[in-house]
Design a protein around this motif. Sequence first.
Motif, PDB file in Angstrom:
ATOM      1  N   ALA A  65      -0.162  -9.973   9.771  1.00  0.00           N
ATOM      2  CA  ALA A  65       1.054  -9.372   9.192  1.00  0.00           C
ATOM      3  C   ALA A  65       0.750  -8.781   7.819  1.00  0.00           C
ATOM      4  N   ASP A  66      -0.022  -9.502   7.010  1.00  0.00           N
ATOM      5  CA  ASP A  66      -0.376  -8.984   5.683  1.00  0.00           C
ATOM      6  C   ASP A  66      -1.151  -7.681   5.799  1.00  0.00           C
ATOM      7  N   ASN A  67      -2.045  -7.600   6.778  1.00  0.00           N
ATOM      8  CA  ASN A  67      -2.802  -6.363   6.966  1.00  0.00           C
ATOM      9  C   ASN A  67      -1.882  -5.205   7.304  1.00  0.00           C
ATOM     10  N   TYR A  68      -0.969  -5.411   8.226  1.00  0.00           N
ATOM     11  CA  TYR A  68      -0.065  -4.331   8.606  1.00  0.00           C
ATOM     12  C   TYR A  68       0.863  -3.955   7.451  1.00  0.00           C
ATOM     13  N   ALA A  69       1.276  -4.933   6.663  1.00  0.00           N
ATOM     14  CA  ALA A  69       2.117  -4.632   5.499  1.00  0.00           C
ATOM     15  C   ALA A  69       1.354  -3.775   4.493  1.00  0.00           C
ATOM     16  N   PHE A  70       0.076  -4.082   4.280  1.00  0.00           N
ATOM     17  CA  PHE A  70      -0.735  -3.326   3.325  1.00  0.00           C
ATOM     18  C   PHE A  70      -1.079  -1.946   3.849  1.00  0.00           C
ATOM     19  N   ASN A 105       2.308   3.461   8.454  1.00  0.00           N
ATOM     20  CA  ASN A 105       3.715   3.181   8.709  1.00  0.00           C
ATOM     21  C   ASN A 105       3.897   2.105   9.782  1.00  0.00           C
ATOM     22  N   GLN A 106       3.089   1.062   9.713  1.00  0.00           N
ATOM     23  CA  GLN A 106       3.172  -0.023  10.680  1.00  0.00           C
ATOM     24  C   GLN A 106       3.772  -1.293  10.090  1.00  0.00           C
ATOM     25  N   TRP A 107       4.549  -1.174   9.032  1.00  0.00           N
ATOM     26  CA  TRP A 107       5.086  -2.366   8.404  1.00  0.00           C
ATOM     27  C   TRP A 107       6.006  -3.140   9.338  1.00  0.00           C
ATOM     28  N   ARG A 108       6.648  -2.457  10.280  1.00  0.00           N
ATOM     29  CA  ARG A 108       7.523  -3.172  11.228  1.00  0.00           C
ATOM     30  C   ARG A 108       6.711  -4.122  12.105  1.00  0.00           C
ATOM     31  N   LYS A 109       5.505  -3.721  12.440  1.00  0.00           N
ATOM     32  CA  LYS A 109       4.632  -4.613  13.208  1.00  0.00           C
ATOM     33  C   LYS A 109       4.258  -5.825  12.354  1.00  0.00           C
ATOM     34  N   ALA A 156       5.881 -14.965   2.284  1.00  0.00           N
ATOM     35  CA  ALA A 156       5.392 -14.037   1.263  1.00  0.00           C
ATOM     36  C   ALA A 156       5.187 -12.647   1.877  1.00  0.00           C
ATOM     37  N   SER A 157       4.675 -12.605   3.103  1.00  0.00           N
ATOM     38  CA  SER A 157       4.495 -11.321   3.799  1.00  0.00           C
ATOM     39  C   SER A 157       5.832 -10.602   3.960  1.00  0.00           C
ATOM     40  N   LEU A 158       6.850 -11.348   4.388  1.00  0.00           N
ATOM     41  CA  LEU A 158       8.171 -10.741   4.541  1.00  0.00           C
ATOM     42  C   LEU A 158       8.726 -10.278   3.198  1.00  0.00           C
ATOM     43  N   GLY A 159       8.472 -11.057   2.149  1.00  0.00           N
ATOM     44  CA  GLY A 159       8.898 -10.636   0.818  1.00  0.00           C
ATOM     45  C   GLY A 159       8.245  -9.327   0.409  1.00  0.00           C
ATOM     46  N   PHE A 160       6.946  -9.207   0.683  1.00  0.00           N
ATOM     47  CA  PHE A 160       6.212  -7.980   0.379  1.00  0.00           C
ATOM     48  C   PHE A 160       6.819  -6.801   1.137  1.00  0.00           C
ATOM     49  N   ILE A 161       7.091  -7.003   2.425  1.00  0.00           N
ATOM     50  CA  ILE A 161       7.675  -5.948   3.263  1.00  0.00           C
ATOM     51  C   ILE A 161       9.068  -5.584   2.759  1.00  0.00           C
ATOM     52  N   ASP A 162       9.874  -6.598   2.446  1.00  0.00           N
ATOM     53  CA  ASP A 162      11.223  -6.320   1.927  1.00  0.00           C
ATOM     54  C   ASP A 162      11.156  -5.533   0.622  1.00  0.00           C
ATOM     55  N   MET A 163      10.205  -5.881  -0.234  1.00  0.00           N
ATOM     56  CA  MET A 163      10.101  -5.236  -1.544  1.00  0.00           C
ATOM     57  C   MET A 163       9.593  -3.806  -1.437  1.00  0.00           C
ATOM     58  N   PHE A 164       8.489  -3.598  -0.732  1.00  0.00           N
ATOM     59  CA  PHE A 164       7.834  -2.287  -0.751  1.00  0.00           C
ATOM     60  C   PHE A 164       8.263  -1.346   0.358  1.00  0.00           C
TER      61      PHE A 164
END
Length: 188
Positions: free
Chosen positions: A90-95, A101-105, A125-133
């Motif tokens: 999840a962290d990889n896809y968020a980054f 544009n794969q943050w949903r994955k 923390a991953s979800l927080g990163f996604i929510d923030m960015f």
Amino acid sequence: CVASFILTCAVCFIAAAFPFSGSRPSNSPTQVSRLPPPTRAGKSDAEQLYERGRFFWNKRTDDGLKKSVQLFKEAIASDANHARSYSGLADNYAFEAYQTNQWRKGEELAQKAIELDPTLAEPHASLGFIDMFHQWDWIAAESEFKRAIDLVGGYATAHQWYSILLQTEGRFYEAKREIDRAVECDPV
């Protein structure tokens, strides 16, 4: 004012995704402590692959991220219920989302990790990163970062990312406290 805010967010995102990786002397303590983790007796194959994946993810280089994706996927293939591996992926896809544009994955994988093990800090923390960015939902991001920190107070990445959120919101004293805590948790 809006332009400076957007610039601050962009700088924070880049700093989080690509920390300075200047050269260090080969005998520096930091260099020695960043060797790949050794294989440990008693740990499952999935856990060992996950730890190696996190080692490469923490480098935050293109090669490191590619290698970590491979290792996290191998860990999941080894044990489909290994929640931490879903969180790493999840962290990889968020980054990578700023490029692919794969943050949903990444969001789906973090949710899967929480479903498998609700006591893990990393997927929050991953979800927080996604929510923030990616969603720009700072209330949800703060909630996820706080949940991660409540679960594992020593998880440096949660403190680091929470600090970025606080700085973006202009809460500089709180941001300083969180980044200091992140360094305290993981000085390397």
